[in-house]
Motif scaffolding. Structure first.
Motif, mmCIF file in Angstrom:
data_model
loop_
_atom_site.group_PDB
_atom_site.id
_atom_site.type_symbol
_atom_site.label_atom_id
_atom_site.label_comp_id
_atom_site.label_asym_id
_atom_site.label_seq_id
_atom_site.Cartn_x
_atom_site.Cartn_y
_atom_site.Cartn_z
ATOM 1 N N VAL A 296 -2.798 12.019 3.184
ATOM 2 C CA VAL A 296 -2.796 12.740 4.438
ATOM 3 C C VAL A 296 -2.604 14.141 4.029
ATOM 4 N N LEU A 297 -3.461 15.101 4.352
ATOM 5 C CA LEU A 297 -3.176 16.561 4.420
ATOM 6 C C LEU A 297 -2.496 17.172 5.579
ATOM 7 N N GLU A 298 -1.210 17.413 5.398
ATOM 8 C CA GLU A 298 -0.449 17.868 6.668
ATOM 9 C C GLU A 298 -0.631 19.423 6.738
ATOM 10 N N ILE A 299 -1.766 19.696 7.828
ATOM 11 C CA ILE A 299 -2.091 21.172 7.670
ATOM 12 C C ILE A 299 -1.206 21.912 8.913
ATOM 13 N N ASN A 300 -0.847 23.023 8.294
ATOM 14 C CA ASN A 300 -0.531 24.228 9.099
ATOM 15 C C ASN A 300 -0.634 25.425 8.488
ATOM 16 N N THR A 301 -1.654 25.947 8.806
ATOM 17 C CA THR A 301 -2.211 27.151 8.137
ATOM 18 C C THR A 301 -3.069 28.227 9.268
ATOM 19 N N GLU B 226 0.701 0.725 8.761
ATOM 20 C CA GLU B 226 2.304 0.625 9.284
ATOM 21 C C GLU B 226 3.446 0.560 8.267
ATOM 22 N N GLY B 227 3.116 -0.667 7.290
ATOM 23 C CA GLY B 227 4.377 -0.944 6.293
ATOM 24 C C GLY B 227 3.931 -0.313 4.730
ATOM 25 N N ALA B 228 3.099 0.637 4.946
ATOM 26 C CA ALA B 228 2.847 1.228 3.538
ATOM 27 C C ALA B 228 3.853 2.223 3.062
ATOM 28 N N GLU B 229 3.989 2.276 1.741
ATOM 29 C CA GLU B 229 5.345 3.040 1.155
ATOM 30 C C GLU B 229 4.604 4.589 1.386
ATOM 31 N N GLU B 230 5.561 5.466 1.813
ATOM 32 C CA GLU B 230 5.291 6.883 1.885
ATOM 33 C C GLU B 230 5.925 7.759 0.849
ATOM 34 N N ARG B 231 5.051 8.443 0.256
ATOM 35 C CA ARG B 231 5.301 9.452 -0.733
ATOM 36 C C ARG B 231 4.763 10.706 -0.473
ATOM 37 N N GLU B 232 5.676 11.911 -0.774
ATOM 38 C CA GLU B 232 5.508 13.330 -0.289
ATOM 39 C C GLU B 232 5.374 14.039 -1.508
ATOM 40 N N MET B 233 4.172 14.871 -1.598
ATOM 41 C CA MET B 233 4.097 15.922 -2.677
ATOM 42 C C MET B 233 4.683 17.111 -2.371
ATOM 43 N N GLU B 234 5.473 17.326 -3.039
ATOM 44 C CA GLU B 234 6.433 18.480 -2.795
ATOM 45 C C GLU B 234 5.769 19.728 -4.031
ATOM 46 N N VAL B 235 5.937 21.026 -3.208
ATOM 47 C CA VAL B 235 5.603 22.185 -4.006
ATOM 48 C C VAL B 235 6.507 22.631 -5.013
ATOM 49 N N GLN C 267 0.818 -1.282 -0.076
ATOM 50 C CA GLN C 267 -0.029 -0.131 -0.107
ATOM 51 C C GLN C 267 0.964 1.144 -0.143
ATOM 52 N N GLU C 268 0.093 2.410 -0.245
ATOM 53 C CA GLU C 268 0.917 3.693 -0.549
ATOM 54 C C GLU C 268 0.440 4.749 0.252
ATOM 55 N N VAL C 269 0.919 5.735 0.902
ATOM 56 C CA VAL C 269 0.256 6.862 1.448
ATOM 57 C C VAL C 269 0.859 8.088 0.829
ATOM 58 N N PHE C 270 0.220 8.972 0.608
ATOM 59 C CA PHE C 270 0.492 10.023 -0.046
ATOM 60 C C PHE C 270 0.378 11.342 0.585
ATOM 61 N N TYR C 271 1.445 12.121 0.978
ATOM 62 C CA TYR C 271 1.394 13.189 2.093
ATOM 63 C C TYR C 271 1.594 14.495 1.254
ATOM 64 N N ILE C 272 0.184 15.485 1.462
ATOM 65 C CA ILE C 272 0.018 16.796 0.727
ATOM 66 C C ILE C 272 0.395 17.756 1.810
ATOM 67 N N PRO C 273 1.398 18.577 1.802
ATOM 68 C CA PRO C 273 1.375 19.688 2.606
ATOM 69 C C PRO C 273 0.059 20.851 2.388
ATOM 70 N N VAL C 274 -0.607 21.309 3.533
ATOM 71 C CA VAL C 274 -1.194 22.508 3.519
ATOM 72 C C VAL C 274 -0.823 23.540 4.322
ATOM 73 N N GLU C 275 0.126 24.480 3.584
ATOM 74 C CA GLU C 275 0.819 25.545 4.423
ATOM 75 C C GLU C 275 0.641 26.754 4.014
ATOM 76 N N GLN C 276 1.015 27.750 4.883
ATOM 77 C CA GLN C 276 0.731 28.972 4.613
ATOM 78 C C GLN C 276 -0.762 29.519 4.640
#
Length: 447
Positions: A70-75, A217-226, A35-44
């Motif tokens: 996963v939306l990583e929120i810091n706004t 727990e064992g999922a592949e982690e990917r991160e969306m970069e701006v 499985q795969e988890v996709f992180y997307i930052p929600v910043e500023q």
């Protein structure tokens, strides 16, 4: 039963048991392998550029075959309309989305989080304070405020959350003393409080704990970069930056017309306008037709400057420029205000520039700047100031204009308004250009 048959049945039973155990044996990675988890930052700040970025992020996650976003929120919050579009993207996502508050999810950020399938918060984070503020920094009018309250409550009810807390985040009159939302205070929930009232499904210190909660727990982690282009788009589409860009663009190009060569003003002006259109193009608000319309406007204005057209080309050119900016913008009201600000600043700067610097650029050969000043030797009629006080004789009756003799010089004069007979003595009282004003000398002074 023969011993051989018993042995065969026993071995068969062991094989079957082994197969069953291998299938049903619990494993920490059995649910997440591959499985795969996709992180997307929600910043500023939340604005239109962020919406375009999140849309690309969700599309990328779907295309890559991710199982969870996963939306990583810091706004601190932002524009309500931009938050509405982002919330719609979250609700309509084909993949499950978890809002992970890593610092704060305030105002529009809280609204976005409420539209996710799950909310997980880091210890020490907070969420709330979502009152609608207008452009002047005060609370919005009742109609907009009422609509926003309904929107917040509906978002809370999407995942069976008590809407009273969402309402308290946007309405300071809701009294929840336990959570510091008394009269005049908007509700802001700490991580523990959000978990207590059901506004956070879990509290996770880091991504590892987050994945444990999600069962990935064992999922592949990917991160969306701006990307740099997206960072640029988010910057130039900010409502505060837009009037600044348009002002620099218009002032730079106008000053370039009156400056020799192509220098700093022209480069700054062209760069600002290119940034405006490129940023809106990257953000998905503008198409190439806006560039074409803008270029057409520049050409028409050039024709108006070089070829007399009774203002037709100028009006068409200005209309094309304004139209291209409006088409590229995400908000008609915002762009109209920005254009008005840019126009006022350009007029003020241009007047000051022309007054203290003058015409030195390409328009120097088009605009007539010479004037017939007396300092340059241009005299329409000489003022005979030396005649003031001289006394002469009237040659023709003054009614009130006529002629008079001063020494040996015959001059056309005019009385102060009354009739003066021929032969009377007159005195010059004032001169202005070719106008010589005389007054009759009293009888006892006449010959």
């Amino acid at each position: 039963m023969q011993k051989g048959n018993i042995r065969t049945v026993f071995y068969s039973f062991l094989i079957a048991l082994s197969f069953v155990l291998s299938v049903f044996q619990p494993s920490a990675y059995s649910n997440s392998e591959g499985q795969e988890v996709f992180y997307i930052p929600v910043e500023q700040e939340v604005e239109r550029g962020l919406g375009a970025f999140l849309e690309r992020g969700i599309e990328t996650a779907v295309e890559s075959g991710a199982d969870h976003i996963v939306l990583e929120i810091n706004t601190p919050g932002g524009l309500v309309d931009a938050a509405g579009e982002i919330a719609s993207l979250v609700r309509n996502s084909p993949l499950p989305i978890t809002a992970y508050v890593v610092h704060e999810a305030m105002s529009a950020g809280a609204y976005i989080a409420l539209n996710a399938d799950d909310i997980v918060m880091k210890p020490g984070t907070q969420m709330g304070s979502a009152q609608v503020i207008d452009g002047s920094g005060t609370a919005a009018e009742d109609k907009m405020h009422s609509s926003w309250l309904a929107t917040m409550e509906n978002s809370a009810e999407l995942n069976d959350r008590d809407p009273i807390y969402a309402r308290a985040m946007a309405d300071s009159t809701v009294d929840l003393p336990k959570y510091r939302a008394g009269e005049g205070n908007l509700l802001t929930l700490k991580a523990g409080e959000a978990f207590e009232v059901g506004y956070a499904e879990a509290i996770a210190e880091d991504r590892k704990e987050l994945l444990e909660y999600l069962g990935l727990e064992g999922a592949e982690e990917r991160e969306m970069e701006v990307t740099f282009a997206e960072q640029l788009a988010r910057f130039v589409t900010n409502p505060v930056v837009i009037p600044i860009l348009l002002s620099i663009g218009s002032i730079g190009l106008v000053l370039e017309l009156y400056s020799p060569g192509f220098g700093v003003p022209g480069i700054m002006g062209a760069s600002s306008l290119i940034l405006y259109f490129a940023g809106h193009l990257i953000a998905g608000f503008a198409g190439w037709e806006t560039f074409i319309l803008f270029a057409l406007g520049i050409v028409l204005l050039g024709i108006e400057i070089l070829v007399p057209g009774f203002g037709i080309f100028g009006l068409l050119g200005a209309g094309s420029l304004i139209g291209s900016m409006v088409l590229a913008s995400f908000s008609t009201v915002n762009i109209i205000i920005s254009i008005m600000i840019a126009a006022v600043l350009t007029i003020i700067v241009s007047i000051l520039f022309f007054k203290y610097v003058g015409y030195r650029g390409p328009l120097k050969h088009v605009v007539l700047t010479d004037s017939t000043k007396s300092e340059l030797g241009y005299v329409s009629s000489e003022t005979r100031s030396e005649l003031v006080g001289q006394v002469g004789t009237v040659l023709t009756p003054l009614r009130p204009a006529g002629a008079a003799l001063f020494g040996e010089e015959r001059l056309d004069v005019v009385s102060e308004g009354g009739y003066i007979e021929q032969g009377k003595k007159v005195k010059v009282v004032s001169t202005s250009g070719s106008r010589i004003v005389v007054r009759e000398v009293k009888d006892e002074q006449n010959d």
